[in-house]
Motif scaffolding. Sequence first.
Motif, PDB file in Angstrom:
ATOM      1  N   TYR A  58      -1.782   1.000   5.591  1.00  0.00           N
ATOM      2  CA  TYR A  58      -0.230   1.016   5.631  1.00  0.00           C
ATOM      3  C   TYR A  58       0.370   0.231   6.717  1.00  0.00           C
ATOM      4  CZ  TYR A  58       4.430   2.771   4.662  1.00  0.00           C
ATOM      5  OH  TYR A  58       5.852   2.683   4.398  1.00  0.00           O
ATOM      6  N   ASP A  59       1.363  -0.677   6.576  1.00  0.00           N
ATOM      7  CA  ASP A  59       1.959  -1.220   7.854  1.00  0.00           C
ATOM      8  C   ASP A  59       3.328  -0.669   7.901  1.00  0.00           C
ATOM      9  OD1 ASP A  59       3.095  -3.072   9.691  1.00  0.00           O
ATOM     10  OD2 ASP A  59       2.258  -4.864   8.531  1.00  0.00           O
ATOM     11  N   GLY A  60       3.232   0.471   8.832  1.00  0.00           N
ATOM     12  CA  GLY A  60       4.446   0.915   9.110  1.00  0.00           C
ATOM     13  C   GLY A  60       5.475   0.043   9.887  1.00  0.00           C
ATOM     14  N   ALA A  61       5.165  -0.544  10.594  1.00  0.00           N
ATOM     15  CA  ALA A  61       6.095  -1.521  11.236  1.00  0.00           C
ATOM     16  C   ALA A  61       6.768  -2.545  10.167  1.00  0.00           C
ATOM     17  CB  ALA A  61       5.229  -2.362  12.434  1.00  0.00           C
ATOM     18  N   ARG A  62       6.209  -2.979   9.188  1.00  0.00           N
ATOM     19  CA  ARG A  62       6.527  -3.632   8.289  1.00  0.00           C
ATOM     20  C   ARG A  62       7.504  -2.803   7.254  1.00  0.00           C
ATOM     21  NH1 ARG A  62       8.602  -7.922   5.852  1.00  0.00           N
ATOM     22  NH2 ARG A  62       8.083  -8.450   3.909  1.00  0.00           N
ATOM     23  N   ALA A  63       7.274  -1.830   7.017  1.00  0.00           N
ATOM     24  CA  ALA A  63       8.275  -0.924   6.229  1.00  0.00           C
ATOM     25  C   ALA A  63       9.524  -0.584   7.154  1.00  0.00           C
ATOM     26  CB  ALA A  63       7.502   0.406   6.047  1.00  0.00           C
ATOM     27  N   ARG A  64       9.371  -0.281   8.430  1.00  0.00           N
ATOM     28  CA  ARG A  64      10.339  -0.134   9.340  1.00  0.00           C
ATOM     29  C   ARG A  64      11.509  -1.331   9.201  1.00  0.00           C
ATOM     30  NH1 ARG A  64       8.395   0.206  13.918  1.00  0.00           N
ATOM     31  NH2 ARG A  64       7.623   2.164  13.744  1.00  0.00           N
ATOM     32  N   ALA A  65      10.635  -2.448   9.535  1.00  0.00           N
ATOM     33  CA  ALA A  65      11.718  -3.631   9.358  1.00  0.00           C
ATOM     34  C   ALA A  65      12.392  -3.821   8.289  1.00  0.00           C
ATOM     35  CB  ALA A  65      10.477  -4.792   9.774  1.00  0.00           C
ATOM     36  N   LEU A  66      11.871  -3.605   7.177  1.00  0.00           N
ATOM     37  CA  LEU A  66      12.242  -3.778   5.846  1.00  0.00           C
ATOM     38  C   LEU A  66      13.444  -2.939   5.695  1.00  0.00           C
ATOM     39  CD1 LEU A  66       9.153  -4.581   3.370  1.00  0.00           C
ATOM     40  CD2 LEU A  66      11.135  -6.172   4.146  1.00  0.00           C
ATOM     41  N   LEU A  82       3.860  -3.330   1.675  1.00  0.00           N
ATOM     42  CA  LEU A  82       3.603  -2.813   2.953  1.00  0.00           C
ATOM     43  C   LEU A  82       2.219  -2.372   3.305  1.00  0.00           C
ATOM     44  CD1 LEU A  82       6.444  -0.025   1.899  1.00  0.00           C
ATOM     45  CD2 LEU A  82       6.650  -2.161   3.080  1.00  0.00           C
ATOM     46  N   MET A  83       1.312  -3.071   3.118  1.00  0.00           N
ATOM     47  CA  MET A  83      -0.158  -2.738   3.460  1.00  0.00           C
ATOM     48  C   MET A  83      -0.391  -4.103   4.512  1.00  0.00           C
ATOM     49  SD  MET A  83      -1.058  -0.508   1.651  1.00  0.00           S
ATOM     50  CE  MET A  83       0.143   0.410   0.479  1.00  0.00           C
ATOM     51  N   CYS A  84      -1.079  -3.843   5.515  1.00  0.00           N
ATOM     52  CA  CYS A  84      -1.523  -4.561   6.374  1.00  0.00           C
ATOM     53  C   CYS A  84      -2.362  -6.034   5.751  1.00  0.00           C
ATOM     54  CB  CYS A  84      -2.636  -3.872   7.456  1.00  0.00           C
ATOM     55  SG  CYS A  84      -1.568  -2.655   8.529  1.00  0.00           S
ATOM     56  N   PRO A  85      -2.030  -6.913   6.285  1.00  0.00           N
ATOM     57  CA  PRO A  85      -2.840  -8.221   6.020  1.00  0.00           C
ATOM     58  C   PRO A  85      -4.024  -8.079   6.189  1.00  0.00           C
ATOM     59  CG  PRO A  85      -1.244  -8.686   7.715  1.00  0.00           C
ATOM     60  CD  PRO A  85      -0.960  -7.263   7.506  1.00  0.00           C
ATOM     61  N   GLY A  86      -4.854  -8.505   5.380  1.00  0.00           N
ATOM     62  CA  GLY A  86      -6.530  -8.484   5.597  1.00  0.00           C
ATOM     63  C   GLY A  86      -7.067  -9.233   4.391  1.00  0.00           C
ATOM     64  N   PRO A  87      -8.211  -8.691   4.151  1.00  0.00           N
ATOM     65  CA  PRO A  87      -8.976  -9.448   2.885  1.00  0.00           C
ATOM     66  C   PRO A  87      -8.073  -9.132   1.545  1.00  0.00           C
ATOM     67  CG  PRO A  87     -10.519  -7.507   3.672  1.00  0.00           C
ATOM     68  CD  PRO A  87      -8.788  -7.559   4.730  1.00  0.00           C
ATOM     69  N   ALA A  88      -8.342  -9.936   0.671  1.00  0.00           N
ATOM     70  CA  ALA A  88      -7.342  -9.892  -0.656  1.00  0.00           C
ATOM     71  C   ALA A  88      -7.366  -8.600  -1.146  1.00  0.00           C
ATOM     72  CB  ALA A  88      -7.964 -11.068  -1.636  1.00  0.00           C
ATOM     73  N   LEU A  89      -6.375  -7.997  -1.907  1.00  0.00           N
ATOM     74  CA  LEU A  89      -6.519  -6.763  -2.368  1.00  0.00           C
ATOM     75  C   LEU A  89      -7.267  -6.731  -3.835  1.00  0.00           C
ATOM     76  CD1 LEU A  89      -2.684  -5.682  -1.566  1.00  0.00           C
ATOM     77  CD2 LEU A  89      -4.917  -4.951  -0.509  1.00  0.00           C
ATOM     78  N   THR A  90      -8.097  -5.796  -4.238  1.00  0.00           N
ATOM     79  CA  THR A  90      -8.549  -5.702  -5.470  1.00  0.00           C
ATOM     80  C   THR A  90      -7.647  -5.039  -6.415  1.00  0.00           C
ATOM     81  OG1 THR A  90      -9.445  -3.772  -5.141  1.00  0.00           O
ATOM     82  CG2 THR A  90     -10.755  -5.849  -4.224  1.00  0.00           C
ATOM     83  N   LEU A  91      -8.038  -5.292  -7.614  1.00  0.00           N
ATOM     84  CA  LEU A  91      -7.197  -4.437  -8.717  1.00  0.00           C
ATOM     85  C   LEU A  91      -7.364  -2.951  -8.488  1.00  0.00           C
ATOM     86  CD1 LEU A  91      -8.151  -6.637 -12.024  1.00  0.00           C
ATOM     87  CD2 LEU A  91      -5.943  -6.464 -10.661  1.00  0.00           C
ATOM     88  N   CYS A  92      -8.433  -2.255  -7.964  1.00  0.00           N
ATOM     89  CA  CYS A  92      -8.431  -0.812  -7.563  1.00  0.00           C
ATOM     90  C   CYS A  92      -7.581  -0.637  -6.548  1.00  0.00           C
ATOM     91  CB  CYS A  92      -9.964  -0.872  -7.261  1.00  0.00           C
ATOM     92  SG  CYS A  92     -10.268   1.113  -6.878  1.00  0.00           S
TER      93      CYS A  92
END
Length: 155
Positions: A4-12, A63-73
């Motif tokens: 979870y990207d807390g900084a991104r959530a705070r900024a939004l 709100l998730m940290c960028p990284g590898p592409a998210l899977t359906l799971c």
Amino acid sequence: MPPYDGARARALRQQAGIGIDALAVAAGVSPNSVRSAECGMHQPRPRVASAIARALGVPPEELMCPGPALTLCDLRQSLGLTQAEMAEKVGVVRQMVSQVERGVTGVRSPDVWAAAYGLTPDQWARAREASRDLVRQKVAAQTSQLKKRRRRGTT
């Protein structure tokens, strides 16, 4: 699930002019949950992360940290849903969700599946491809290990 990207959530939240208490009420969580998620004290549970995203009006993956592409799971878990709950939303059995999330089988109506995951059809297709790639990587790694064991004579 990606972190979870807390900084991104705070900024939004700040960009929207919403206080922590107001966001907590809108999300149905405690203000302490919002505070600790934003400052990185802990990773919020998928249900909490999803509720905060909904209250901010953004998809949970934003709100998730960028990284590898998210899977359906990953995406299903970020919505706080089990495979059985997703199956109910789509109108299939749980095993079908498992197979689709692993990239084992295709679907007849990708638009319905995309909507259930809260994605556009293009986003859903990319997440499905990431799911399939992950399974392929795991199978390749297992096959490589098996070949090494066989060469050493320890199956």
